[in-house]
Design an enzyme around this catalytic site. Sequence first.
Site, short mmCIF file in Angstrom:
data_model
loop_
_atom_site.label_atom_id
_atom_site.label_comp_id
_atom_site.label_asym_id
_atom_site.label_seq_id
_atom_site.Cartn_x
_atom_site.Cartn_y
_atom_site.Cartn_z
N ALA A 286 89.37 36.89 83.35
CA ALA A 286 90.58 36.29 83.95
C ALA A 286 91.29 35.38 82.95
CB ALA A 286 90.20 35.52 85.22
N SER B 125 91.00 39.50 74.56
CA SER B 125 89.82 40.36 74.60
C SER B 125 90.19 41.65 75.32
CB SER B 125 88.71 39.67 75.40
OG SER B 125 87.68 40.58 75.73
N SER C 171 85.15 27.82 62.45
CA SER C 171 83.82 27.57 61.88
C SER C 171 82.92 28.79 61.86
CB SER C 171 83.13 26.45 62.66
OG SER C 171 83.27 26.66 64.05
N ARG C 172 83.14 29.72 62.78
CA ARG C 172 82.21 30.85 62.90
C ARG C 172 82.97 32.12 63.26
NH1 ARG C 172 78.92 30.58 67.32
NH2 ARG C 172 80.01 28.83 68.29
N TYR D 226 85.74 34.87 82.31
CA TYR D 226 86.17 35.18 80.93
C TYR D 226 87.32 36.19 80.96
CZ TYR D 226 85.87 36.92 76.13
OH TYR D 226 86.17 37.30 74.84
N GLY E 141 88.82 27.42 66.18
CA GLY E 141 87.55 28.15 66.09
C GLY E 141 87.35 28.77 64.72
N ILE F 222 82.73 42.49 68.80
CA ILE F 222 82.83 42.22 67.37
C ILE F 222 81.52 41.54 66.96
CG2 ILE F 222 84.19 41.06 65.57
CD1 ILE F 222 85.87 43.04 67.26
N ASN G 184 92.33 31.16 68.56
CA ASN G 184 91.19 32.06 68.43
C ASN G 184 89.93 31.55 69.15
OD1 ASN G 184 89.21 33.99 66.94
ND2 ASN G 184 88.55 31.95 66.33
P1 NAP Z 1 82.00 32.70 68.21
O1 NAP Z 1 81.33 33.35 67.06
O2 NAP Z 1 81.19 32.27 69.38
O3 NAP Z 1 82.85 31.45 67.65
C1 NAP Z 1 83.60 30.71 68.57
C2 NAP Z 1 84.46 29.71 67.84
O4 NAP Z 1 85.17 28.95 68.84
C3 NAP Z 1 83.64 28.70 67.03
O5 NAP Z 1 84.39 28.30 65.92
C4 NAP Z 1 83.47 27.55 68.01
O6 NAP Z 1 83.26 26.27 67.40
C5 NAP Z 1 84.82 27.56 68.71
N1 NAP Z 1 84.73 26.93 70.04
C6 NAP Z 1 84.02 27.36 71.09
N2 NAP Z 1 84.14 26.48 72.11
C7 NAP Z 1 84.95 25.50 71.68
C8 NAP Z 1 85.44 24.29 72.25
N3 NAP Z 1 85.12 23.91 73.49
N4 NAP Z 1 86.24 23.53 71.51
C9 NAP Z 1 86.56 23.86 70.25
N5 NAP Z 1 86.14 24.99 69.64
C10 NAP Z 1 85.33 25.78 70.36
O7 NAP Z 1 83.11 33.65 68.83
P2 NAP Z 1 83.94 34.87 68.18
O8 NAP Z 1 83.22 36.10 68.50
O9 NAP Z 1 84.30 34.57 66.79
O10 NAP Z 1 85.24 34.83 69.14
C11 NAP Z 1 86.51 34.41 68.68
C12 NAP Z 1 87.53 34.84 69.73
O11 NAP Z 1 87.49 36.26 69.88
C13 NAP Z 1 87.24 34.25 71.12
O12 NAP Z 1 88.43 33.85 71.75
C14 NAP Z 1 86.63 35.42 71.86
O13 NAP Z 1 86.82 35.35 73.25
C15 NAP Z 1 87.34 36.58 71.23
N6 NAP Z 1 86.59 37.83 71.39
C16 NAP Z 1 85.38 38.00 70.80
C17 NAP Z 1 84.68 39.19 70.99
C18 NAP Z 1 83.33 39.46 70.39
O14 NAP Z 1 82.68 40.46 70.75
N7 NAP Z 1 82.85 38.66 69.47
C19 NAP Z 1 85.24 40.19 71.79
C20 NAP Z 1 86.49 39.99 72.36
C21 NAP Z 1 87.16 38.80 72.16
P3 NAP Z 1 81.73 25.83 67.01
O15 NAP Z 1 81.32 26.71 65.87
O16 NAP Z 1 81.85 24.41 66.59
O17 NAP Z 1 80.91 26.05 68.22
#
Ligand code: NAP
Length: 245
Positions: free
Chosen positions: A153, A137, A10-11, A151, A8, A184, A81
């Site tokens: 779980a 998380s 890319s973003r 999520y 993950g 975040i 991630n």
């Molecule tokens: P995000 O901005 O939605 O980015 C998600 C990343 O995961 C992207 O690079 C996406 O790829 C990749 N991804 C999603 N589904 C995928 C799949 N089926 N196969 C391969 N790659 C996949 O999320 P984020 O906020 O950065 O979250 C990163 C981590 O932190 C996650 O595990 C999330 O649960 C955890 N987290 C986030 C928050 C929050 O508030 N943001 C809070 C608690 C925990 P693409 O770009 O190609 O879609």
Amino acid sequence: MKHIVITGASRGIGKAITEKLIKQNIRVTGTRRSSEFPPEFQMSELFSGVQVDLSDFNAIEKRLKPLFDSEGDLPEVLVNNAGIFQDADFEISDDDWLSVWDRTMNVNLRSAALLSKWFINAHLKNGSEGIIINVASRAAYRGDTQEYAAYAASKGGMAAFTKSIARDFSKKGIVAYTVAPGFIETDMAKESVEVLGAEALTKGSAFDEITQPEEVANLVAFLAKGEVKHMSGSTLHINGGSYMV
Ligand code: NAP
């Protein structure tokens, strides 16, 4: 540390971690599902990108298993991630509800576990040391609203999986940590605004503003240095003080 694999990239949080590590002159192999990597990653000699859908076992085996070939350029650090945050209200049909559960478990937990298995087995075979950082998380610790029960779980499972790795493999040189972010500022948090409303992001927080992904990147980059190995199995909470342990 010379080479790190992060899913993950890319973003959001994964992108911020990748930026931080590249600045530190560390080679990063990052994955994406459907969006493009930022142009600066694609131009960097330190970055290699892999496109893979982490819900698809055959694709993971084909594109990611070779990274953990013990005779190759074995990464010293694995950051699981990538994640998805899909809602499934208790009132929807069982089929629809279970399809969200299956996809969530496959992407958030099952793929991370499988990559960890390959990473650990390669290091054990090599006799080398490794670090696994699993991005879970706060939902793993405080639960989530009913729509996001799958999520929560999946992330609770990730924290328990991390502890199991730490218990058995730390002595053999593989340490593992869970990072548990609160909200975040990424695309994922925007999805919860749509379901829960903007005020949900800072409600109960010790700050008026939501946490930036760069702070999570700072924490992950620190853990990746391998300077706190006896914290193996621990969870590091980064949630704006929305709960404190
Ligand atoms: P995000 O901005 O939605 O980015 C998600 C990343 O995961 C992207 O690079 C996406 O790829 C990749 N991804 C999603 N589904 C995928 C799949 N089926 N196969 C391969 N790659 C996949 O999320 P984020 O906020 O950065 O979250 C990163 C981590 O932190 C996650 O595990 C999330 O649960 C955890 N987290 C986030 C928050 C929050 O508030 N943001 C809070 C608690 C925990 P693409 O770009 O190609 O879609």
